[in-house]
Write a protein that holds these residues in place. Structure first.
Motif, short mmCIF file in Angstrom:
data_model
loop_
_atom_site.label_atom_id
_atom_site.label_comp_id
_atom_site.label_asym_id
_atom_site.label_seq_id
_atom_site.Cartn_x
_atom_site.Cartn_y
_atom_site.Cartn_z
N ALA A 273 0.84 -1.20 0.00
CA ALA A 273 0.00 0.00 0.00
C ALA A 273 0.88 1.25 0.00
N ALA A 274 1.97 1.23 0.79
CA ALA A 274 2.87 2.39 0.82
C ALA A 274 3.57 2.56 -0.52
N PHE A 275 3.97 1.45 -1.13
CA PHE A 275 4.61 1.51 -2.45
C PHE A 275 3.66 2.12 -3.48
N THR A 276 2.42 1.66 -3.50
CA THR A 276 1.45 2.18 -4.47
C THR A 276 1.24 3.67 -4.27
N ALA A 277 1.18 4.10 -3.02
CA ALA A 277 1.02 5.53 -2.73
C ALA A 277 2.21 6.33 -3.26
N GLU A 278 3.43 5.78 -3.11
CA GLU A 278 4.62 6.45 -3.62
C GLU A 278 4.55 6.61 -5.13
N MET A 279 4.18 5.56 -5.83
CA MET A 279 4.11 5.62 -7.29
C MET A 279 3.00 6.56 -7.75
N ALA A 280 1.88 6.55 -7.03
CA ALA A 280 0.77 7.45 -7.38
C ALA A 280 1.20 8.90 -7.21
N ALA A 281 1.93 9.19 -6.13
CA ALA A 281 2.40 10.56 -5.91
C ALA A 281 3.35 10.99 -7.02
N HIS A 282 4.21 10.07 -7.45
CA HIS A 282 5.14 10.43 -8.52
C HIS A 282 4.39 10.65 -9.84
N LEU A 283 3.46 9.79 -10.15
CA LEU A 283 2.69 9.97 -11.38
C LEU A 283 1.92 11.29 -11.36
N ALA A 284 1.47 11.69 -10.19
CA ALA A 284 0.73 12.95 -10.08
C ALA A 284 1.61 14.14 -10.49
N THR A 285 2.93 14.05 -10.25
CA THR A 285 3.82 15.14 -10.66
C THR A 285 3.90 15.23 -12.18
N ARG A 286 3.52 14.16 -12.86
CA ARG A 286 3.50 14.15 -14.32
C ARG A 286 2.10 14.35 -14.88
N GLY A 287 1.16 14.67 -14.00
CA GLY A 287 -0.22 14.87 -14.43
C GLY A 287 -0.94 13.60 -14.78
N ARG A 288 -0.51 12.46 -14.20
CA ARG A 288 -1.10 11.17 -14.51
C ARG A 288 -1.71 10.54 -13.26
N ARG A 289 -2.51 9.50 -13.50
CA ARG A 289 -3.15 8.78 -12.40
C ARG A 289 -2.86 7.29 -12.50
N VAL A 290 -2.93 6.62 -11.37
CA VAL A 290 -2.70 5.19 -11.30
C VAL A 290 -3.90 4.42 -11.85
N TYR A 291 -3.60 3.42 -12.66
CA TYR A 291 -4.58 2.41 -13.06
C TYR A 291 -4.07 1.09 -12.52
N GLY A 292 -4.79 0.48 -11.58
CA GLY A 292 -4.29 -0.72 -10.93
C GLY A 292 -5.36 -1.77 -10.76
N TRP A 293 -4.93 -3.02 -10.62
CA TRP A 293 -5.85 -4.12 -10.37
C TRP A 293 -6.47 -4.00 -8.98
N ASP A 294 -7.58 -4.69 -8.76
CA ASP A 294 -8.36 -4.43 -7.55
C ASP A 294 -7.62 -4.79 -6.26
N GLU A 295 -6.49 -5.52 -6.33
CA GLU A 295 -5.70 -5.77 -5.12
C GLU A 295 -5.24 -4.49 -4.44
N ILE A 296 -5.08 -3.39 -5.21
CA ILE A 296 -4.57 -2.17 -4.57
C ILE A 296 -5.62 -1.52 -3.67
N LEU A 297 -6.85 -2.03 -3.69
CA LEU A 297 -7.85 -1.53 -2.74
C LEU A 297 -7.53 -1.94 -1.31
N ALA A 298 -6.83 -3.07 -1.14
CA ALA A 298 -6.49 -3.54 0.21
C ALA A 298 -5.52 -2.55 0.85
N GLY A 299 -5.88 -2.06 2.00
CA GLY A 299 -5.06 -1.05 2.67
C GLY A 299 -5.33 0.36 2.21
N GLY A 300 -6.22 0.52 1.21
CA GLY A 300 -6.59 1.84 0.74
C GLY A 300 -5.84 2.24 -0.51
N ALA A 301 -6.53 2.32 -1.63
CA ALA A 301 -5.92 2.76 -2.88
C ALA A 301 -5.74 4.27 -2.84
N PRO A 302 -4.73 4.80 -3.54
CA PRO A 302 -4.51 6.26 -3.55
C PRO A 302 -5.71 7.01 -4.12
#
Length: 469
Positions: A273-302
Motif C-alpha cells: 500500500a505504501a509503495f502504491t502511494a509512492e508511485m501514485a504521488a510520482h505519477l501525479a507530478t507528471r499529471g497522470r493517475r494510477v490504473y491498478g488491479w483491484d488488489e490495490i484496494l487492500a489497505g486503501g488505494a490512492p
C-alpha cells in the motif's frame, strides 16, 4: 460487428450512392463526443459527429452498409442516430507472456477500431518477459526480454517446448503504436506491473530483488520474487514510469499491483500500500493517475486511482462504494483466454466456460463511477496473432455490442446479425472461432489445459477478495 445503433429510421424506398471519403461531414457540438448522425435519406450522405471520434465511428457504420466485398456502391436510404453507452470500451492485450511484433499489434488495433472499441491496455511486463526498453537500464531488454523456454499448456502438466522466446519494443516502436491507435481514436494504456510480477526485471538487475539471482521465469503462474522496495529500487520504478509517461499520452498509467506475494518482505501487505502511494504521488507530478488491479484496494488505494476490477463481480462494487472510478473486467465473464466450449478440440482449455452468449449477456454494474468494461486477453496459451484472433473473435463482437449498444439486448437478434458480420471477418482474414465449433487443426494436444467449474472459481474468488470486505 457493428454494435446495434440507438435509432434507425429507414426510408420507404430507394438507394443512395456511397463512396467512402465523399460524405459531407461536419462537427456538431450538440452531439455526444463519440456520437454521430448518419443520414443517407437524400441524394448524398450527410454525417455529423460530436467530435472527430464521432465522425470516425459514423464512417465505420457507413462502411458496414456497403456489401462485404465493396469499397463503394449503393446503400438503402436510412438515417442512423448513435452514441456509445460507455466511455471505456477496452481490451487488454498481454504481450509479456508472448511477444507480439509491432505489425501484429497494429493489425489488432485495426480490429478493435473496426468494432468501435476505444482502449487498448498493453500489459508490457511480467515474470516471463520485459517488453519495453528504458534508458539507462539496458539489461531489461538484453536479459529480461528473453526466456529459455515456455510452458506448453497449463502449468499443472509441467510441459515445456525447449525453445527460447523473447522480443521487446523500442521507444520508436511504442510511439508508432500509440500514434497509429490515436488515429483510430484508441487510447493505449500502458502497464508495467509492480511490485510483483517482476522476476524478469530482477533477473536483469538482481539488486532490485531480495536475494534472488536466477533467470527470467519460464513457467506460468506467479513468482514469489518481488521488488525489495529500497530507496534505490523505488528510484528505478520512478525512472521506468517517467519513461512510460514520455512515450504514452494516456492520463492513466497501469502499475499492476496484482498477485504480489509477501514472503520476501518483513512488513507484509502494508508495504505494498505504501509503495502504491509512492508511485501514485510520482505519477501525479507528471499529471497522470494510477490504473491498478483491484488488489490495490487492500489497505486503501490512492485517491484518484482507477481500479481494474477483475476478481469476480464484487470488487467493482466495492471500489465504487469507496469512491474510486472502476473498469469492470471480471475474469468469469470477460477473460478471453478462458475456454469457449467443452468441445475436446478447444485449444488449451483453461478456466471456467465462457461462451459467446455469456459475454453477450454480461452487464457492467449500474454505478456512475463505472467507466465501462474491459475484455482481457492473457496470452500464456496464445503464441501468435492467429491464436489471439481465435480466442478473441467472435466473443469481442459480443463485447462490443454490450459496450456500445443499449442495455436491452436480444441474443437471437445479435446472432442473426453476427452471421453477416462473420463474412466481413472472413474478408479481413480474421482467424475467428467458427460458430460451429473448433476445426480439427485448432486443437492443441501438445498443450493440454486445465478446465475449471464456475462454482470452484467463485469459491476461490470469495477467498481471494476477503481482504476487501
Amino acid at each position: 460487428m457493428d454494435p446495434k445503433p440507438l435509432a434507425v429510421v429507414r426510408a420507404e424506398h430507394g438507394t443512395v450512392p456511397v463512396r467512402p471519403g465523399d460524405e459531407h461531414a461536419r462537427i456538431d457540438p450538440s452531439l455526444p463526443r463519440e456520437g454521430y448522425v448518419l443520414d443517407c435519406t437524400s441524394d448524398r450522405v450527410e454525417l455529423a459527429g460530436g467530435s472527430e471520434a464521432g465522425l470516425f465511428y459514423g464512417r465505420q457504420t457507413l462502411r458496414r452498409l456497403l456489401p462485404v466485398d465493396a469499397v463503394e456502391g449503393e446503400v438503402e436510404r436510412v438515417r442512423i442516430e448513435d452514441a456509445p453507452r460507455f466511455g471505456w470500451r477496452g481490451v487488454l492485450l498481454d504481450v509479456a507472456r508472448h511477444f507480439m511484433p509491432v505489425h501484429d499489434v497494429l493489425r489488432f488495433v485495426d480490429l478493435l477500431a473496426f468494432h468501435k472499441l476505444n482502449v487498448l491496455h498493453l500489459h508490457l511486463t511480467d515474470d516471463q518477459g520485459w517488453r519495453i526498453e528504458v534508458p539507462g537500464w539496458p539489461r531489461l531488454t538484453e536479459v529480461g526480454s528473453w526466456r529459455a523456454e515456455s510452458m506448453l499448456g497449463s502449468r499443472i502438466h509441467g510441459r515445456y517446448d525447449g525453445r527460447p522466446h523473447g522480443g521487446f519494443y523500442t521507444t520508436a516502436d511504442l510511439r508508432r503504436i500509440v500514434s497509429y491507435a490515436a488515429d483510430r481514436h484508441i487510447t493505449v494504456v500502458p502497464e508495467v506491473d509492480m511490485p510483483g510480477h517482476m522476476q524478469a526485471a530482477i533477473a536483469a538487475y538482481p539488486e532490485l530483488g531480495n536475494g534472488f539471482a536466477g533467470p527470467v521465469r519460464t513457467g506460468w503462474g506467479i513468482s514469489e520474487h518481488v521488488l525489495n522496495l529500497t530507496p534505490a529500487t523505488l528510484d528505478f520504478c520512478r525512472q521506468v514510469l517517467d519513461h512510460v509517461c514520455d512515450v504514452f499520452g494516456s492520463e492513466l498509467i497501469g502499475i499492476g499491483g496484482d498477485e504480489c506475494p509477501t514472503v520476501e518482505w518483513p512488513g507484509g501487505r502494508e508495504l505494498q500500500a505504501a509503495f502504491t502511494a509512492e508511485m501514485a504521488a510520482h505519477l501525479a507530478t507528471r499529471g497522470r493517475r494510477v490504473y491498478g488491479w483491484d488488489e490495490i484496494l487492500a489497505g486503501g488505494a490512492p485517491p484518484g486511482a482507477v481500479i481494474a476490477a477483475w476478481r469476480g463481480t464484487e470488487p467493482a462494487l466495492i471500489a465504487a462504494r469507496v469512491g474510486h472510478q472502476v473498469v469492470a473486467c471480471p475474469d468469469v465473464r470477460l477473460y478471453l483466454d478462458y475456454r469457449q466450449s467443452d468441445h475436446p478440440d478447444e485449444p488449451t482449455p483453461v478456466g471456467t466456460l465462457l461462451t459467446l452468449r455469456d459475454v453477450h449477456d454480461y452487464e457492467p454494474p449500474a454505478d456512475p463511477l463505472v467507466l465501462g468494461a474491459q475484455a482481457n486477453i492473457w496470452t500464456e496459451h496464445m503464441e501468435s496473432l492467429r491464436r489471439v484472433e481465435y480466442m478473441a473473435f467472435p466473443r469481442l463482437c459480443a463485447f462490443a455490442e454490450v459496450m456500445w449498444g443499449p442495455a436491452e439486448r436480444d441474443f437471437a437478434d445479435f446472432s442473426a446479425r453476427l452471421s453477416d458480420h462473420l463474412a466481413r471477418l472472413d474478408a479481413l482474414g480474421v482467424n475467428y472461432r467458427p460458430l460451429s465449433g473448433p476445426r480439427p487443426w485448432d486443437a492443441r494436444p501438445d498443450a493440454p489445459g486445465h478446465p475449471r467449474t464456475l462454482d470452484d472459481r467463485l469459491a476461490e474468488l470469495r477467498e481471494m477478495t476477503a481482504d476487501l470486505r
